[in-house]
Design a protein around this motif. Structure first.
Motif: not given
Length: 276
Positions: A169-172, A229-233, A245-253, A255-259
């Motif tokens: 959770r923390m690492l996400s 499945a989320l992490w594969e990309q 080099d990814f959209k910040l909003i996508d990484v934000y969403n 990593t929150n889902d993985m948490t």
């Protein structure tokens, strides 16, 4: 003169001994498994607050991020009180004292309007808060190992699994924090990229370890599948990810889902321990 132990006194003595043994299997009034989960969540919250504050310093101040910061601040402080009230070992108390000291400075900053300079101070402070929160987890785990080694059916490996799962959770959250920091502070890109790589590699390797855990239930395996499945990309485009080099909003969403998923998995491991 010898003291004669009558049958009623013997029963009381045995009852007292049983209660004492039962208490030694707990962190104060909390089961060790629950204590590991709670203390482990503090690590995640330290990074979640840092991430939210950094994003706000960049002018991203939507209601969701503000709620993340405020709720995380409240939960962190409340759980810190619970951990302090139930602490038994001098080691745990010492690390909690350090957490309180850093938390005072950390809280004072995140309670102010977010600016780039204040967010940079959080970037300098968050790792110390995280490290000491992690030491609290390890101290509780050591106490559990020491106190429970006299009991049959104790499974210290499961307690360690709860710790490891909870750490994901923390690492996400830490991943998103340093991903965002690379763009926010270009002068520090090299240092932040090194930290991001370490987080990325640890997160990725632990997913595989948990996937083959002997404590997995069907529900846990399904949830790990969701995370994979989320992490594969990101895993298949590691270089681009480390360059932010990814959209910040996508990484934000993501990593929150993985948490959220790892929070559920950690809770499920805790339930497994209660059924053993």
């Amino acid at each position: 003169m010898k003291t004669k132990i009558t049958r009623p006194n013997l029963i009381l003595l045995l009852l007292f001994s049983t209660l004492s043994f039962a208490q030694s299997q707990k962190y104060g009034d909390i089961d060790y498994n629950k204590a590991i989960n709670i203390s482990g969540k503090q690590r995640m919250l330290s990074q979640k607050m840092s991430k939210a504050y950094l994003l706000m310093s960049q002018g991203i101040e939507n209601d969701k991020i503000k709620k993340e910061l405020n709720s995380s601040k409240f939960i962190f402080e409340k759980q810190l009180e619970i951990l302090k009230e139930n602490a038994g070992s001098s080691s745990t108390k010492l690390y909690l004292k350090e957490v309180y000291k850093i938390w005072g400075e950390f809280k004072a900053i995140i309670s102010k309007d977010a600016t780039e300079n204040l967010a940079l101070k959080i970037m300098e402070l968050n790792t110390d808060l995280l490290k000491n929160c992690h030491q609290v987890v390890l101290s509780i785990e050591r106490s559990s190992n020491y106190n429970n080694k006299f009991f049959e059916n104790n499974d210290q490996e499961l307690i360690n699994t709860i710790n490891v799962s909870g750490k994901q959770r923390m690492l996400s959250q830490r991943m998103c924090l340093y991903f965002a920091a690379i763009n926010a502070y270009p002068k520090n890109k090299s240092a932040y990229k090194t930290i991001l790589k370490g987080v990325f590699d640890e997160f990725s390797s632990v997913i595989g370890d948990l996937l083959i855990s002997s404590f997995n239930t069907t529900e846990i395996e399904e949830e790990i599948g969701v995370i994979m499945a989320l992490w594969e990309q990101y895993q298949s485009n590691k270089g681009a990810f480390l360059d932010a080099d990814f959209k910040l909003i996508d990484v934000y969403n993501v990593t929150n889902d993985m948490t959220t998923s790892f929070n559920k998995i950690t809770g499920l491991y805790e339930l497994v321990s209660k059924k053993k």
